[in-house]
Design a protein around this motif. Structure first.
Motif, mmCIF file in Angstrom:
data_model
loop_
_atom_site.group_PDB
_atom_site.id
_atom_site.type_symbol
_atom_site.label_atom_id
_atom_site.label_comp_id
_atom_site.label_asym_id
_atom_site.label_seq_id
_atom_site.Cartn_x
_atom_site.Cartn_y
_atom_site.Cartn_z
ATOM 1 N N LEU A 138 0.750 4.160 -2.924
ATOM 2 C CA LEU A 138 0.559 5.494 -2.527
ATOM 3 C C LEU A 138 1.750 6.506 -2.810
ATOM 4 O O LEU A 138 1.589 7.618 -3.355
ATOM 5 C CB LEU A 138 0.354 5.540 -0.879
ATOM 6 N N PHE A 185 2.310 10.564 -2.917
ATOM 7 C CA PHE A 185 2.224 10.591 -1.593
ATOM 8 C C PHE A 185 3.657 10.856 -1.104
ATOM 9 O O PHE A 185 4.714 10.653 -1.638
ATOM 10 C CB PHE A 185 1.788 9.580 -0.826
ATOM 11 N N ALA A 187 -6.262 5.136 -4.699
ATOM 12 C CA ALA A 187 -5.963 5.945 -3.259
ATOM 13 C C ALA A 187 -7.448 6.501 -2.994
ATOM 14 O O ALA A 187 -7.805 6.215 -1.586
ATOM 15 C CB ALA A 187 -5.170 7.064 -3.541
ATOM 16 N N ASP A 195 0.886 -1.173 0.029
ATOM 17 C CA ASP A 195 -0.052 -0.012 0.080
ATOM 18 C C ASP A 195 0.657 1.233 -0.003
ATOM 19 O O ASP A 195 0.692 2.183 -0.798
ATOM 20 C CB ASP A 195 -0.894 0.054 1.269
ATOM 21 N N ASP A 205 1.522 7.121 -6.238
ATOM 22 C CA ASP A 205 0.527 8.095 -6.507
ATOM 23 C C ASP A 205 0.723 9.782 -6.097
ATOM 24 O O ASP A 205 -0.068 10.417 -6.280
ATOM 25 C CB ASP A 205 -0.836 7.810 -5.865
#
Length: 74
Positions: free
Chosen positions: A31, A36, A70, A27, A34
């Motif tokens: 993320l 993060f 997300a 995860d 994405d």
């Protein structure tokens, strides 16, 4: 640290709209892909921990601008 640097750092923190804690490295990797920002990694506090880590991630964008994955998972 100069006052201007502290103020700039505080402004960046104010832009973080969501902080996610996950103990799943997959995860965390998704993320990070994405966009993060990894804020910290700590040892899991759970009693059944098998050397797991808790990833704390923040994102400086509104939630609606994140990927479908997300948005639906966090």
């Amino acid at each position: 640290m100069k006052n201007s640097e502290v103020t700039s750092s505080q402004e960046i923190l104010h832009q973080v709209t969501k902080i996610v804690e996950t103990e799943c490295a997959q995860d965390a990797s998704a993320l990070l892909a994405d966009g993060f920002v990894l804020l910290g990694v700590g040892n899991s506090i759970f009693a059944d921990s098998e050397n797991r880590f808790v990833y704390t991630l923040g994102f400086p964008k509104p939630i609606e601008e994140l990927s479908h994955w997300a948005c639906s998972n966090f």
